[in-house]
Design an enzyme around this catalytic site. Structure first.
Site, PDB file in Angstrom:
ATOM      1  CD  GLU A  42      -2.232  -1.300   2.733  1.00 54.17           C
ATOM      2  OE1 GLU A  42      -3.419  -2.525   2.344  1.00 54.17           O
ATOM      3  OE2 GLU A  42      -1.728  -0.724   3.497  1.00 54.17           O
ATOM      4  CD  GLU A  73      -4.093  -4.890   4.810  1.00 55.62           C
ATOM      5  OE1 GLU A  73      -3.764  -3.293   4.992  1.00 55.62           O
ATOM      6  OE2 GLU A  73      -4.658  -4.873   5.750  1.00 55.62           O
ATOM      7  CG  PHE A  96       1.009   1.105  10.319  1.00 60.56           C
ATOM      8  CD1 PHE A  96       1.838   2.105  11.310  1.00 60.56           C
ATOM      9  CD2 PHE A  96       0.868   1.439   9.340  1.00 60.56           C
ATOM     10  CE1 PHE A  96       1.679   3.484  11.109  1.00 60.56           C
ATOM     11  CE2 PHE A  96       0.859   3.063   9.146  1.00 60.56           C
ATOM     12  CZ  PHE A  96       1.226   4.069  10.315  1.00 60.56           C
ATOM     13  CG  ASP A  98       0.738  -1.810  14.238  1.00 63.07           C
ATOM     14  OD1 ASP A  98       0.508  -1.490  16.196  1.00 63.07           O
ATOM     15  OD2 ASP A  98       1.369  -1.455  13.896  1.00 63.07           O
ATOM     16  CG  PHE A  99      -1.927  -2.838   9.408  1.00 63.75           C
ATOM     17  CD1 PHE A  99      -2.678  -2.170  10.357  1.00 63.75           C
ATOM     18  CD2 PHE A  99      -2.122  -1.433   7.919  1.00 63.75           C
ATOM     19  CE1 PHE A  99      -2.906  -0.872  10.219  1.00 63.75           C
ATOM     20  CE2 PHE A  99      -2.495   0.122   8.561  1.00 63.75           C
ATOM     21  CZ  PHE A  99      -2.518   0.456   9.750  1.00 63.75           C
ATOM     22  CG  HIS A 142      -2.178   2.680  13.474  1.00 65.00           C
ATOM     23  ND1 HIS A 142      -3.155   2.656  13.463  1.00 65.00           N
ATOM     24  CD2 HIS A 142      -1.720   3.091  11.647  1.00 65.00           C
ATOM     25  CE1 HIS A 142      -4.117   2.785  12.393  1.00 65.00           C
ATOM     26  NE2 HIS A 142      -3.231   3.056  11.493  1.00 65.00           N
TER      27      HIS A 142
END
Length: 344
Positions: A42, A73, A96, A98-99, A142
């Site tokens: 992205e 994702e 990130f 976290d994703f 994030h």
């Protein structure tokens, strides 16, 4: 300078790069030499990555090899796994770390396991890159590091550079590896304009390509009194703490793990045998993570060498948005100093 290839020419002395530029240089070299290498994620094409991880690559290699993807994702990491199994060498970026949760099946059950599940009939030479870490008030979704989440599951190598020199050599090695590699770069170390880096990540970097082997920690500062083991941003915080402690006659050795999988336990144990004291510093959560693993590994290898231990990590709470609260939970230089004094 690290223990990998060191050409010794004037370029090593005269040229310094930020970590982001060192990474881009490694990627560009690998794309030039192997047409099967491509980058997807992205905002990695037109924007150049929000942490400058791909700045300039679109202009050099075009949209067939530097690809912006939809915000899915699950879809694009699944596509990257398939491309790797088909013989390509994709680099797929999570904006990130976290994703990763929305693509946990692709990472945990496909990327990590398909070589084993196929009986070795396919390799998955994919590099999964992701930005990690806090210190800039981006709240709980994030700002995590999650090193241990990837290191816990067999099947993926886990890389965490702390300097430009290491970032380039480790990334060359990652792209050439025939197994999945999770390459985690700390936002604060990239050297981008809107997020100033601490002193240290910007280093001399050779123009030529070189590799740094996985599973080989680097002693960033030698010392005789206490062993401090860490990685990523906290290498620099530990080095700053060590300089402050030296004024009080405390000589701290700072070890940069560089990779979690494989993990260089031998270098840590060798240091602890010299110092007898161990402090492990991590920006990941305290429970079930790196700090406990390092302490347990040293105890397994040579319990008699270990006189005292301290762990410094993020408490088991979400990363706060408010700056004072975030500063409270993410270990700072003072926290490292305090832990060293405790074991001393």
């Amino acid at each position: 300078m690290s223990d990998a290839a060191e050409p010794g020419s004037r370029e090593v002395i005269d040229r310094e790069l930020t970590m982001s530029r060192a990474m881009v240089e490694a990627i560009a070299h690998e794309m030039e030499t192997d047409d099967e290498v491509f980058y997807m994620g992205e905002d990695v094409a037109d924007y150049g990555g929000i942490f400058d991880s791909t700045q300039g690559l679109l202009e050099e290699f075009g949209r067939d090899r530097v690809m912006d993807v939809p915000i899915s994702e699950t879809a694009y990491l699944g596509a990257a796994v398939g491309a790797a199994q088909a013989g390509m060498r994709p680099i797929a970026e999570l904006m990130f770390v976290d994703f990763f949760g929305v693509a946990m099946d692709q990472i945990y059950n496909q990327l990590a396991k398909n070589t084993y599940m196929s009986g070795g009939s396919v390799n998955v030479p994919l590099v999964l890159t992701a930005a990690v870490g806090g210190t800039y008030n981006d709240a709980a979704q994030h700002s995590q590091t999650l090193y241990g989440t990837f290191a816990h599951l067999p099947g993926m190598k886990v890389v965490v550079p702390s300097t430009a020199y290491d970032a380039k050599g480790l990334l060359h090695n990652a792209i050439r590896d025939d197994d999945p590699v999770v390459y985690l770069f700390h936002k604060r170390l990239m050297g981008i304009g809107w997020m100033p880096a601490p002193d240290g990540p910007k280093t001399p970097v050779p123009e030529t390509d070189y590799t740094i082997p996985f599973g080989k920690a680097d002693v960033k500062r030698e010392g005789a009194d206490v062993t401090v083991v860490t990685l990523g941003l906290h290498v620099h915080r530990a080095l700053e703490a060590a300089e402050s402690l030296a004024a009080d006659g405390i000589d701290a050795e700072v070890i940069d793990l560089r990779t979690l999988v494989p993990l260089d336990v031998d270098t840590v144990v060798e240091s602890v045998r010299k110092t007898g004291k161990l402090v492990v510093v991590d920006e990941d959560y305290r429970s079930f993570g790196l700090t406990g693993e390092i302490v347990a590994s040293v105890a397994d290898a040579d319990l008699d060498a270990l006189d005292a231990v301290e762990r410094v990590a993020v408490p088991d709470v979400p990363i706060p948005y408010a700056r004072p609260l975030e500063d409270e939970v993410i270990p700072g230089v003072e926290d490292v100093e305090r832990a060293v004094r405790e074991v001393r």
